[in-house]
Motif scaffolding. Structure first.
Motif, mmCIF file in Angstrom:
data_model
loop_
_atom_site.group_PDB
_atom_site.id
_atom_site.type_symbol
_atom_site.label_atom_id
_atom_site.label_comp_id
_atom_site.label_asym_id
_atom_site.label_seq_id
_atom_site.Cartn_x
_atom_site.Cartn_y
_atom_site.Cartn_z
ATOM 1 N N ILE A 109 25.634 -56.199 18.942
ATOM 2 C CA ILE A 109 25.760 -55.195 19.996
ATOM 3 C C ILE A 109 25.329 -55.842 21.309
ATOM 4 O O ILE A 109 24.247 -56.426 21.400
ATOM 5 C CB ILE A 109 24.884 -53.954 19.734
ATOM 6 N N TYR A 110 26.183 -55.744 22.316
ATOM 7 C CA TYR A 110 25.835 -56.153 23.672
ATOM 8 C C TYR A 110 25.668 -54.880 24.495
ATOM 9 O O TYR A 110 26.535 -54.003 24.465
ATOM 10 C CB TYR A 110 26.926 -57.021 24.290
ATOM 11 N N VAL A 111 24.583 -54.785 25.231
ATOM 12 C CA VAL A 111 24.306 -53.594 26.038
ATOM 13 C C VAL A 111 24.246 -54.015 27.498
ATOM 14 O O VAL A 111 23.387 -54.814 27.887
ATOM 15 C CB VAL A 111 22.979 -52.932 25.612
ATOM 16 N N ILE A 112 25.155 -53.480 28.291
ATOM 17 C CA ILE A 112 25.260 -53.854 29.700
ATOM 18 C C ILE A 112 25.152 -52.605 30.556
ATOM 19 O O ILE A 112 26.028 -51.731 30.514
ATOM 20 C CB ILE A 112 26.588 -54.570 29.991
ATOM 21 N N HIS A 142 21.372 -58.453 23.861
ATOM 22 C CA HIS A 142 22.233 -58.891 22.776
ATOM 23 C C HIS A 142 21.467 -58.662 21.485
ATOM 24 O O HIS A 142 20.429 -59.290 21.245
ATOM 25 C CB HIS A 142 22.608 -60.360 22.924
ATOM 26 N N ILE A 143 21.968 -57.746 20.671
ATOM 27 C CA ILE A 143 21.309 -57.383 19.416
ATOM 28 C C ILE A 143 22.123 -57.962 18.265
ATOM 29 O O ILE A 143 23.334 -57.716 18.173
ATOM 30 C CB ILE A 143 21.203 -55.849 19.282
ATOM 31 N N THR A 144 21.467 -58.732 17.423
ATOM 32 C CA THR A 144 22.095 -59.279 16.220
ATOM 33 C C THR A 144 21.471 -58.588 15.023
ATOM 34 O O THR A 144 20.241 -58.585 14.875
ATOM 35 C CB THR A 144 21.870 -60.795 16.130
ATOM 36 N N THR A 145 22.274 -57.984 14.176
ATOM 37 C CA THR A 145 21.764 -57.180 13.067
ATOM 38 C C THR A 145 22.075 -57.847 11.725
ATOM 39 O O THR A 145 22.744 -58.882 11.657
ATOM 40 C CB THR A 145 22.390 -55.770 13.074
ATOM 41 N N ASP A 146 21.609 -57.212 10.663
ATOM 42 C CA ASP A 146 21.885 -57.700 9.307
ATOM 43 C C ASP A 146 23.169 -57.104 8.725
ATOM 44 O O ASP A 146 23.468 -57.292 7.555
ATOM 45 C CB ASP A 146 20.704 -57.402 8.379
#
Length: 196
Positions: free
Chosen positions: A149-152, A116-120
């Protein structure tokens, strides 16, 4: 044709090839996309999957250059297990773990973790990527385009991915895998995960 977008001694693509595909996806999704000059560029020697499979010493002297691009914007990456249970926070591209023979693991540590990527980025766009190992190099290229972004990797997932997308407010879904896998067992796995 003149650009170095594929490896000679590895089954994956160089990140430049992944960048171009991510750029096309970002255009279709109508989101902003960072220029290559907005990344920090690095070059390392790599041996590739051919060496890893054969252990042929002659290939150790015929390595090639692995060029990768690290986003400069702010983001954090959380790692979860196949049941989506939190494990740890760690860099998206941990260069300190780099290995010439398993260099593709530079992207997000290992496929077995859900990320789980949290960006600016402040556009409230939430991307879910359903993938095999091949699209891993694309993910850093999308941190300037989506708020989350969720990467599965569908090979390491124990839940209904359609329900996951709804529960996590997905605005965009990207299915990325090689045609061989999409038409084979991994494609069957994705179909199963959409219906469990």
């Amino acid at each position: 044709q003149k650009e170095n977008i594929f490896f000679l001694r590895d089954c994956h693509w160089q990140q430049l090839g992944a960048y171009y595909v991510a750029q096309s996806f970002a255009k279709a999704a109508d989101v902003k996309f960072a220029k290559l000059s907005d990344y920090d560029k690095y070059e390392k020697d790599c041996l590739g999957s051919v060496y890893a499979a054969t252990k042929y010493d002659g290939l150790m002297y015929e390595g090639e250059t692995f060029t990768y691009y690290v986003p400069k914007n702010d983001y954090t990456t959380e790692y979860y297990n196949a049941d989506y249970e939190y494990q740890f926070e760690y860099p998206l591209m941990p260069a300190s773990d780099y290995s010439a023979s398993s260099f593709y693991s530079l992207y997000m540590v290992a496929d077995s973790y859900i990320k789980h990527i949290t960006t600016d980025v402040k556009n409230d766009r939430v991307l879910v990527v359903l993938k095999d190992d091949y699209p891993s190099a694309m993910i850093p290229c999308l941190t300037s385009s989506f708020s989350e972004i969720y990467v599965i990797d569908v090979r390491y997932c124990n839940f209904n991915v359609a329900s996951f997308c709804v529960e996590h407010g997905a605005t965009d879904v990207l299915v990325g895998m090689t045609p061989e896998n999409a038409l084979g067992e991994i494609g069957d796995t994705l179909s199963y995960l959409l219906n469990i």
